[in-house]
Design a protein around this motif. Sequence first.
Motif, PDB file in Angstrom:
ATOM      1  N   GLY A  81      13.627  17.162  61.663  1.00 47.79           N
ATOM      2  CA  GLY A  81      13.651  17.140  63.120  1.00 47.79           C
ATOM      3  C   GLY A  81      12.886  18.314  63.683  1.00 47.79           C
ATOM      4  O   GLY A  81      12.198  19.027  62.959  1.00 47.79           O
ATOM      5  N   GLY A  82      13.044  18.498  64.978  1.00 43.32           N
ATOM      6  CA  GLY A  82      12.342  19.585  65.649  1.00 43.32           C
ATOM      7  C   GLY A  82      13.212  20.814  65.773  1.00 43.32           C
ATOM      8  O   GLY A  82      14.135  21.041  64.987  1.00 43.32           O
ATOM      9  N   ARG A  83      12.946  21.593  66.775  1.00 44.62           N
ATOM     10  CA  ARG A  83      13.668  22.843  67.022  1.00 44.62           C
ATOM     11  C   ARG A  83      15.130  22.552  67.328  1.00 44.62           C
ATOM     12  O   ARG A  83      15.459  21.599  68.009  1.00 44.62           O
ATOM     13  CB  ARG A  83      13.002  23.542  68.192  1.00 44.62           C
ATOM     14  N   GLY A  84      16.021  23.387  66.815  1.00 48.37           N
ATOM     15  CA  GLY A  84      17.452  23.216  67.078  1.00 48.37           C
ATOM     16  C   GLY A  84      18.154  22.559  65.909  1.00 48.37           C
ATOM     17  O   GLY A  84      17.627  22.468  64.795  1.00 48.37           O
ATOM     18  N   VAL A  85      19.351  22.101  66.167  1.00 50.84           N
ATOM     19  CA  VAL A  85      20.158  21.474  65.119  1.00 50.84           C
ATOM     20  C   VAL A  85      19.576  20.111  64.767  1.00 50.84           C
ATOM     21  O   VAL A  85      19.338  19.279  65.644  1.00 50.84           O
ATOM     22  CB  VAL A  85      21.628  21.318  65.588  1.00 50.84           C
TER      23      VAL A  85
END
Length: 150
Positions: free
Chosen positions: A116-120
Amino acid sequence: MASVTHSLMNIKKAAVLFGAGTDEYADAITSAACVGTSTTVPWQPISGNDQSDAETPQWVINLDFGQDLSAPTSLNAQLLSRYDEVTDIVIRPQGGEAGPSIEAEVRVGLVSQVGGGRGVATASCALVVQGQPTIKAADGTVIYPKPITP
């Protein structure tokens, strides 16, 4: 008419047992929803007496969870490695051994994404219920499917 008491179900400290029933994954899951669908088939004969029949409900358990590939025992790893396998799941919205529950035999679907991208990093997975789930009230009484009475 009698007034029926309504007791809200507060979901906290939920438990989700997956597989052999010994591994509990509540810390990995943000949502576990058992969703049923059924269509009604209408028919109108020349007599004008409308008739309809409801099809057998189809159920799916949708899991939303945080990704974790740190160990082969993580929920994420288990779902990926068990794709298309049939296994058991028990959802206890209030945790523990007592209280309401949803129990089903499910076929593991494809995990929606890995990474996934930035973050959780989160993902979801649809577990297709084989047959019908068993939904029990807090006292253990089966409320779905309806018990067959002679």
